[in-house]
Design a protein around this motif. Structure first.
Motif, PDB file in Angstrom:
ATOM      1  N   MET A 175       0.749  -1.104  -0.141  1.00 26.11           N
ATOM      2  CA  MET A 175       0.058  -0.031   0.026  1.00 26.11           C
ATOM      3  C   MET A 175       0.792   1.407  -0.066  1.00 26.11           C
ATOM      4  O   MET A 175       2.044   1.133   0.585  1.00 26.11           O
ATOM      5  CB  MET A 175      -1.078  -0.066   1.214  1.00 26.11           C
ATOM      6  N   PRO A 176       0.330   2.368  -0.596  1.00 25.45           N
ATOM      7  CA  PRO A 176       1.090   3.610  -0.626  1.00 25.45           C
ATOM      8  C   PRO A 176       1.658   4.225   0.540  1.00 25.45           C
ATOM      9  O   PRO A 176       2.671   4.866   0.487  1.00 25.45           O
ATOM     10  CB  PRO A 176       0.363   4.474  -1.493  1.00 25.45           C
ATOM     11  N   THR A 177       0.727   4.539   1.367  1.00 26.34           N
ATOM     12  CA  THR A 177       0.816   5.470   2.609  1.00 26.34           C
ATOM     13  C   THR A 177       0.013   5.122   3.620  1.00 26.34           C
ATOM     14  O   THR A 177      -1.176   4.638   3.552  1.00 26.34           O
ATOM     15  CB  THR A 177       0.561   7.010   2.139  1.00 26.34           C
ATOM     16  N   ARG A 178       0.685   5.612   5.011  1.00 21.93           N
ATOM     17  CA  ARG A 178      -0.264   5.654   6.046  1.00 21.93           C
ATOM     18  C   ARG A 178      -0.823   6.903   6.545  1.00 21.93           C
ATOM     19  O   ARG A 178      -1.375   7.060   7.463  1.00 21.93           O
ATOM     20  CB  ARG A 178       0.556   4.967   7.349  1.00 21.93           C
ATOM     21  N   SER A 179      -0.585   8.052   5.645  1.00 24.06           N
ATOM     22  CA  SER A 179      -1.081   9.193   6.014  1.00 24.06           C
ATOM     23  C   SER A 179      -2.461   9.554   5.875  1.00 24.06           C
ATOM     24  O   SER A 179      -3.142  10.597   5.857  1.00 24.06           O
ATOM     25  CB  SER A 179      -0.109  10.333   5.188  1.00 24.06           C
ATOM     26  N   SER A 180      -2.973   8.847   5.030  1.00 27.58           N
ATOM     27  CA  SER A 180      -4.355   8.672   4.572  1.00 27.58           C
ATOM     28  C   SER A 180      -5.261   7.626   5.036  1.00 27.58           C
ATOM     29  O   SER A 180      -4.876   6.707   5.085  1.00 27.58           O
ATOM     30  CB  SER A 180      -4.521   8.672   3.067  1.00 27.58           C
ATOM     31  N   GLU A 181      -6.361   8.245   5.765  1.00 28.03           N
ATOM     32  CA  GLU A 181      -7.224   7.049   6.368  1.00 28.03           C
ATOM     33  C   GLU A 181      -7.687   6.016   5.351  1.00 28.03           C
ATOM     34  O   GLU A 181      -7.985   4.947   5.782  1.00 28.03           O
ATOM     35  CB  GLU A 181      -8.475   8.217   6.840  1.00 28.03           C
ATOM     36  N   ARG A 182      -7.945   6.454   4.093  1.00 31.19           N
ATOM     37  CA  ARG A 182      -8.603   5.361   3.256  1.00 31.19           C
ATOM     38  C   ARG A 182      -7.553   4.244   3.071  1.00 31.19           C
ATOM     39  O   ARG A 182      -7.841   3.125   2.957  1.00 31.19           O
ATOM     40  CB  ARG A 182      -9.130   5.986   2.008  1.00 31.19           C
ATOM     41  N   TRP A 183      -6.330   4.685   3.003  1.00 34.94           N
ATOM     42  CA  TRP A 183      -5.289   3.415   2.574  1.00 34.94           C
ATOM     43  C   TRP A 183      -5.036   2.466   3.871  1.00 34.94           C
ATOM     44  O   TRP A 183      -4.867   1.343   3.951  1.00 34.94           O
ATOM     45  CB  TRP A 183      -3.906   4.071   2.093  1.00 34.94           C
ATOM     46  N   LEU A 184      -5.205   3.083   5.154  1.00 39.25           N
ATOM     47  CA  LEU A 184      -5.502   2.466   6.428  1.00 39.25           C
ATOM     48  C   LEU A 184      -6.399   1.255   6.130  1.00 39.25           C
ATOM     49  O   LEU A 184      -6.381   0.062   6.493  1.00 39.25           O
ATOM     50  CB  LEU A 184      -5.241   2.999   7.523  1.00 39.25           C
TER      51      LEU A 184
END
Length: 364
Positions: free
Chosen positions: A45-54
């Motif tokens: 996954m690309p990032t943990r800074s966005s709620e949706r990717w979590l």
């Protein structure tokens, strides 16, 4: 694909050992320990800074566990080089399949060649991976429709089809290295362009080309900085009536800049502002009458679609797709399964509660 699956079937016992939490750098969610005969799936996954990717990462892991697979979930933290090294490590550890949401759509040729050499199938998740033949399937939402939904909201709220105007609008787009940015832009501009040509919509900054409006890494503070600059240069005696924003994080950055410029009062109300992903902060903003709209994409359903596809591939079944011709990654048309997005605004945000996406308490 079936030849690749036959090879994988023979290797299943050898690669069923759980991946350790220390592998591939920064990760979360760990490996599942249920029914090891399903094999192991690597998830990047690309990032943990966005709620949706979590939410995406958690949902993919949970669905694969239910289907009997072990998992290794890693987050690239917005660094394409980190993500590439994570995928290379997953390949070396012998995962049975890869689900990848790319940070930079053009930066994964090397790792994906390694995956192909190891007969590991690759599913491009939400963001189409470009410039390689070594991507087998694509799962996403209809991203051009996302742009159309956002544009339709602006058209409706401003009364453009009833001849209202002229109105001042500013345009924002997503990250230049994310292929979805192009689809969102094309979808929205297909509806907005006639009103720009008729001068019912005017862009005072003049920034109407895609390369002028992109926001690297979909970053909210970057969008805020650009909006502040636009306001300072072009809006001394003008008022912003609408902002096309492709993503909730960008929308909140834009709102922050507008608030700093005096918007958000009865005398100077906020403009119509779109968004995407139905992130909690933006839903609260919509309820409060700030952000106008978002596009709800139930990523739990996207995760289910991706994991069903993995299970089909690893079980020698033909995965279900509904688009074989529209997603050319520069080397091949990647077979795709697309889901439909939904408009959410203050009038219908309760659909998120009905779907169990948020609870009543979370939206207070």
């Amino acid at each position: 694909m079936l030849n690749r699956r036959a090879v994988l079937a023979s290797l299943a016992g050898a690669v069923s050992v759980a991946l350790t939490s220390s592998a591939c750098g920064k990760d979360s969610e760990g490996s599942s320990e249920t029914r090891s005969e399903g094999g192991t799936v690597g998830i990047a996954m690309p990032t943990r800074s966005s709620e949706r990717w979590l939410t995406d990462g958690k949902s993919v892991v949970e669905n694969l566990k239910i289907q009997g697979y072990k998992t290794k979930l890693v987050y690239g933290d917005d660094d394409p080089k980190v993500q590439a090294s994570q995928i290379e490590a997953l390949v070396k550890q012998g995962v049975n399949a890869l689900i990848i949401a790319a940070i930079d759509a053009k930066s994964l040729n090397g790792p994906l060649q390694q995956a192909a050499d190891a007969k590991i199938p690759v599913i491009s998740y939400d963001r189409l991976i470009l410039g390689t033949e070594n991507v087998d399937f694509y799962v996403s939402f209809d991203n051009e429709m996302v742009g159309r939904v956002q544009a339709h909201h602006i058209i409706k709220k401003l009364g453009l089809e009833d001849g209202e105007g002229p109105f001042n609008i500013e345009l924002f787009a997503g990250s230049p290295d994310d292929n979805n940015t192009k689809y969102f832009y094309e979808g929205s501009m297909a509806l907005l362009q006639p009103f720009l040509e008729s001068k019912q919509l005017v862009v005072p900054s003049g920034q109407t080309r895609l390369e002028q409006m992109t926001t690297l890494r979909w970053d909210g503070p970057t969008a805020e900085k650009r909006m502040r600059s636009i306001l300072a240069q072009w809006y001394g005696n003008r008022t912003v009536d609408a902002v096309l924003s492709p993503y909730d994080g960008i929308s909140l950055g834009v709102i922050s800049a507008l608030n700093a410029d005096g918007y958000g009062t009865d005398a100077k109300p906020l403009p119509v502002i779109t968004g995407q992903d139905a992130e909690l902060a933006s839903i609260k903003s919509i309820i409060a009458g700030e952000q106008s709209q978002t596009v709800y994409k139930d990523v739990r359903e996207l995760a289910r679609t991706a994991t069903e596809m993995v299970d089909d591939i690893l079980s020698d079944r033909v995965p279900r797709v509904n688009n074989r011709s529209d997603y050319d990654n520069g080397v091949k048309n990647v077979p795709a399964h697309l889901l439909q997005p939904q408009n959410v605004d203050k009038a219908n945000y309760d659909v998120l509660i009905q779907d169990g996406y948020y609870s009543v308490g979370e939206l207070k």
